[in-house]
Design an enzyme around this catalytic site. Structure first.
Site, mmCIF file in Angstrom:
data_model
loop_
_atom_site.group_PDB
_atom_site.id
_atom_site.type_symbol
_atom_site.label_atom_id
_atom_site.label_comp_id
_atom_site.label_asym_id
_atom_site.label_seq_id
_atom_site.Cartn_x
_atom_site.Cartn_y
_atom_site.Cartn_z
ATOM 1 N N HIS A 41 -91.390 -17.050 57.393
ATOM 2 C CA HIS A 41 -90.492 -17.002 58.565
ATOM 3 C C HIS A 41 -89.103 -17.519 58.191
ATOM 4 C CE1 HIS A 41 -93.414 -15.847 61.709
ATOM 5 N NE2 HIS A 41 -94.293 -16.481 60.952
ATOM 6 N N ASP B 276 -86.244 -19.022 62.182
ATOM 7 C CA ASP B 276 -87.249 -17.993 61.904
ATOM 8 C C ASP B 276 -86.568 -16.861 61.157
ATOM 9 O OD1 ASP B 276 -89.659 -16.280 62.175
ATOM 10 O OD2 ASP B 276 -90.250 -17.810 63.628
ATOM 11 N N GLU C 86 -98.249 -18.074 58.826
ATOM 12 C CA GLU C 86 -98.064 -16.666 58.477
ATOM 13 C C GLU C 86 -97.120 -16.443 57.290
ATOM 14 O OE1 GLU C 86 -98.498 -14.529 62.771
ATOM 15 O OE2 GLU C 86 -96.600 -15.561 62.432
#
Ligand code: ACM
Ligand code: ZN
Length: 502
Positions: free
Chosen positions: A230, A170, A294
């Site tokens: 990420h 991440d 995202e």
């Protein structure tokens, strides 16, 4: 009598009246294995020693009480099912296959933990519900050693959970050793926190060892490399992978970084392909998670490479670049006979034909239906019910972030029921595409092992129950009684921390 097992057996649990008899396990008890099942005999022998402090022996022809173990596919309809019979002849554990026998042993282990050496005569027939019964742990935001992950896997096995989704990368940390791209673990695993820079990653040998350990417990380890968003830890390691090429640090904030992979440059695709070629063989599961959640477009919009790429591909918007990338990843995984799993943001456009959607946003139903309309399977991980970084009570000092996902809320989430309220697709078709359910633990605000266990338990018991029961258990009060027994007799025995307030 209802036995206090979690998950409750699926098919039948027939118990004779108490007066019918009790079988006592004693030191002169013997285990009789059939065929090549010695490793399972050792497993049971160790469980009896650990739990009852009794050293039972293997096959002695003249012993009167016995424990027989066997695998006999002809006696079962469903794969992975099993039967336990306890009567005057002894104990029989029989599986349709090795997985079924292993589940029989897990149920037997719970019987020993909860009822001790005196077991009432009984017969249990059981089989799994959903094929995906998962737990996701984020080891990027906070790192957890393999020894601790093995402790979690032990509890998963006892609960008949079968997928360990390992969120290994991440913005805030890359956790896989790479020989091809060593900056990933040398730089990408170090976060500048409170003045400390510590490399925290798993060596490839550790990863292989953990995969094998889980496999022996019939749990598949499913890795996730989260892309194209990420990825700030990746970009800190190899700055040329971003749109601007600027040097960035492994992110030391929580949230979603705007620094993402540049999907305009060919070199990004080459890098990702070589990286996957190295990482894929570390894992034996037929599934590979590529993230996809995202991903901000801010850098793409400013980037001449990304602008050129969308023109070349004839795309009408930047978001479609991710769609293009997902299909690229799908092809690489297909070459390795792996199915691609992505968070529900991958539902943009047509899905690759080897894609499975892990639906997480809100109650997960809209994302699920989009995938199901394309005949793609879905794993349900709704953040409003299955996110275990959320609090489990409404108490002011409760540990956790965001909202509340209480034990009851976890228990009450019923994917099929909710889908049927929103679609006219028929129940049978939906059922076929519900692969299963999974709890997700994000660790921004979880700092150590004790805290992580607290967030996991007892909520993970509700996931195990409904995953095995296909969301069909409606009786929370009865379940809650079993949870209390499980806490006292199982969790305390294995020194596992849990929330005592629920
Ligand atoms: C997610 O919670 N970003 C999958
Ligand atoms: Zn770019």
């Amino acid at each position: 009598m209802k036995l206090s097992l979690i998950p409750r057996p699926m098919v039948t649990d027939i118990f004779e009246e108490e007066e019918s008899g009790i079988l006592s396990i004693s030191e002169n008890f013997a285990i009789t294995p059939a065929k090549k099942l010695e490793k399972y005999v050792l497993l049971i022998q160790r469980d009896i020693l650990d739990i009852l402090n009794m050293d039972v022996h293997i096959k002695k022809d003249d012993s009167t009480e016995n424990l027989f173990i066997n695998i006999n596919p002809a006696e079962f309809i469903e794969a992975q099912s099993y039967r336990i019979v306890i009567d005057e002849n002894g104990i029989e554990l029989c599986g349709a296959d090795e997985t079924g026998l292993f589940y029989a042993i897990q149920t037997f282990k719970q019987l020993l933990l909860i009822y001790g050496k005196n077991l009432q005569y009984m017969e249990i027939e059981d089989e799994p519900g959903y094929s995906w019964r998962g737990l996701h742990i984020d080891v990027s935001r906070h790192f957890f050693p393999i020894s601790f992950l093995k402790k979690i896997v032990n509890m998963m096995a006892l609960l008949k959970l079968n997928r360990f989704h390992w969120h290994l990368t991440d913005d805030q940390g890359w956790r896989i050793e790479s020989f091809k791209f060593p900056n990933l673990h040398e730089t990408g695993s170090c976060r500048n926190e409170e003045g400390q820079q510590k490399a925290q990653y798993y060596t490839q040998a550790e990863i292989r060892d953990f995969v094998k350990y889980a496999e022996e417990r019939f749990i598949e380890v499913v890795p996730e490399i989260d892309m194209p968003g990420h990825t700030q830890a990746m970009l800190a390691s190899y700055p040329h992978l971003s749109c601007s090429g600027e040097v960035v640090q492994v992110w030391d904030k929580w949230g979603v970084s705007e620094q993402v992979l540049c999907l305009g440059k060919e070199s990004t695709y080459q890098f990702v392909e070589e990286l996957l070629e190295e990482v894929i063989p570390l894992f034996s599961s037929p599934y590979f998670h590529i993230g996809g959640d995202e991903c901000p477009e801010t850098e793409w919009i400013k980037c001449p490479h990304c602008q050129k790429k969308i023109e070349e591909l004839g795309l009408d918007r930047f978001r479609s670049l991710q769609h293009h990338f997902t299909h690229f990843l799908g092809k690489i995984l297909k070459k390795h006979s792996k199915q691609l799993i992505g968070w529900d943001e991958i539902i943009e456009g047509e899905l690759p034909d080897n894609a499975i959607v892990m639906s997480w946003r809100g109650d997960a139903i809209d994302g699920a239906l989009f995938a199901m309309k394309q005949n793609r399977p879905v794993i349900f991980t709704p953040n409003t019910s299955y996110y275990f970084d959320w609090k489990q009570t409404i108490l002011a000092d409760e540990q956790g972030a965001f909202g509340v996902t209480s034990l009851k809320r976890v228990f009450d989430y019923k994917p099929l029921k909710m889908l049927l309220q929103k679609t006219d697709i028929i129940s049978e078709q939906l059922e076929e595409l519900i692969m299963g359910i999974q709890a997700n633990v994000w660790t921004e605000y979880i700092h150590n092992e004790k805290e992580l266990e607290y967030m996991l338990y007892p909520r993970l018991l509700a996931i195990a129950e409904q995953a095995w029961q296909k969301g069909n258990n409606e009786d929370f009060e009865e379940f809650h009684k079993r949870v209390n027994t499980f806490k006292n007799m199982v969790m305390d025995f294995y020194e596992v921390n849990y929330c005592k307030k629920v």
